[in-house]
Design an enzyme around this catalytic site. Sequence first.
Site, mmCIF file in Angstrom:
data_model
loop_
_atom_site.group_PDB
_atom_site.id
_atom_site.type_symbol
_atom_site.label_atom_id
_atom_site.label_comp_id
_atom_site.label_asym_id
_atom_site.label_seq_id
_atom_site.Cartn_x
_atom_site.Cartn_y
_atom_site.Cartn_z
ATOM 1 N N GLY A 237 48.859 45.899 0.172
ATOM 2 C CA GLY A 237 48.798 44.471 -0.141
ATOM 3 C C GLY A 237 47.840 44.156 -1.278
ATOM 4 C CG HIS A 238 47.259 39.979 -2.214
ATOM 5 N ND1 HIS A 238 47.723 38.712 -2.395
ATOM 6 C CD2 HIS A 238 46.727 40.004 -0.966
ATOM 7 C CE1 HIS A 238 47.477 37.989 -1.316
ATOM 8 N NE2 HIS A 238 46.885 38.750 -0.438
ATOM 9 C CG ASN A 239 42.917 40.802 -4.256
ATOM 10 O OD1 ASN A 239 43.660 39.858 -4.025
ATOM 11 N ND2 ASN A 239 42.325 40.983 -5.421
#
Length: 340
Positions: A237-239
């Site tokens: 997922g993002h980050n």
Amino acid sequence: MQLSLAELASRLGADIHGDASLVISGVNTLKDAGPADISFLANASYRSQLACTKAGAVIVNAAALADVPGTALVVANPYLAFAMVTQMFDNSPQAKPGIHPSAVIADTAILGHNVSISANVVIGEHCQIGDGCTIGAGTVISDHCVLGADCRLQANVTLYHDVVMGNRVRVHSGAVIGADGFGFAPDKGRWHKIAQLGGVRIGDDVDIGANTCIDRGALSDTVIGNNVILDNLIQIGHNVQVGDGTAIAACTGVAGSSSIGKNCTIAGGVGIAGHLELTDGVHIAAMALISKSITEPGAWGSGTAQMPLNEWRRSATRFRQLDSMAKRLQQLEKRHEGEA
């Protein structure tokens, strides 16, 4: 490829016990190897196969040497030696430098020396492709991407904009790197998209499996460290941040903004919730659900062990009754204390 056992031993730093002039032309398992093959023993469960193997030579450690009926190469780490031998006999097609006429490459893109760009590749504006890179057919590299030296992108890989890779990164077919993270704000029954403004940063010597997805950061970047290996069908997922030397097996999902430390191993089918921190040296068993941060190195698991279906159903029923059972136990303890 054909190599003498003496040459193999020299490259591996192994001791030869047997015929050093033996010519090896392949690598195989103890069970299936023939006289021209070399095999290996890295798992004690297969030690009984040494007696009947037809392999021309076997890679073993010193403890297993006495069980080898024929020629042996003795090393401290047979599995590592096996990996090195497979590289020597690698039969993957080798791309030739050049650009296929059907490739579409932006005028602002910078290509290094000895790159190989296959049919129907698209490379966007202001991209940089390092020396010796190989780009497989149908791969799309969007604007402002950077690839270090000797990267290999197999067919039909997709890089969204602002993806930066180090050197010697390998990406297998169907992988998507830099797609939008799953960011939406709810309001009165509707979802409003949060623009994903970050990118993806990938270190050196990373291997990314087929159909794996690594989302771009919402604000800062998603970061994959050096020497990370990602199996097929993984969702990052993002980050998310993944530390150097970590290995993640297939079908694992890591939710946004979680951080995984260095030299961790995550087995298949694991779910890691968002905004968690896993310290260095954490090892997660298959199918585990990680819902809290882990601050100490060690091995972790969750769920129940395999059992016959009828037993599992009874156990699941009892699991649902645990809360009421705990309350009844508390009542009995209080009653016992009162009577005492």
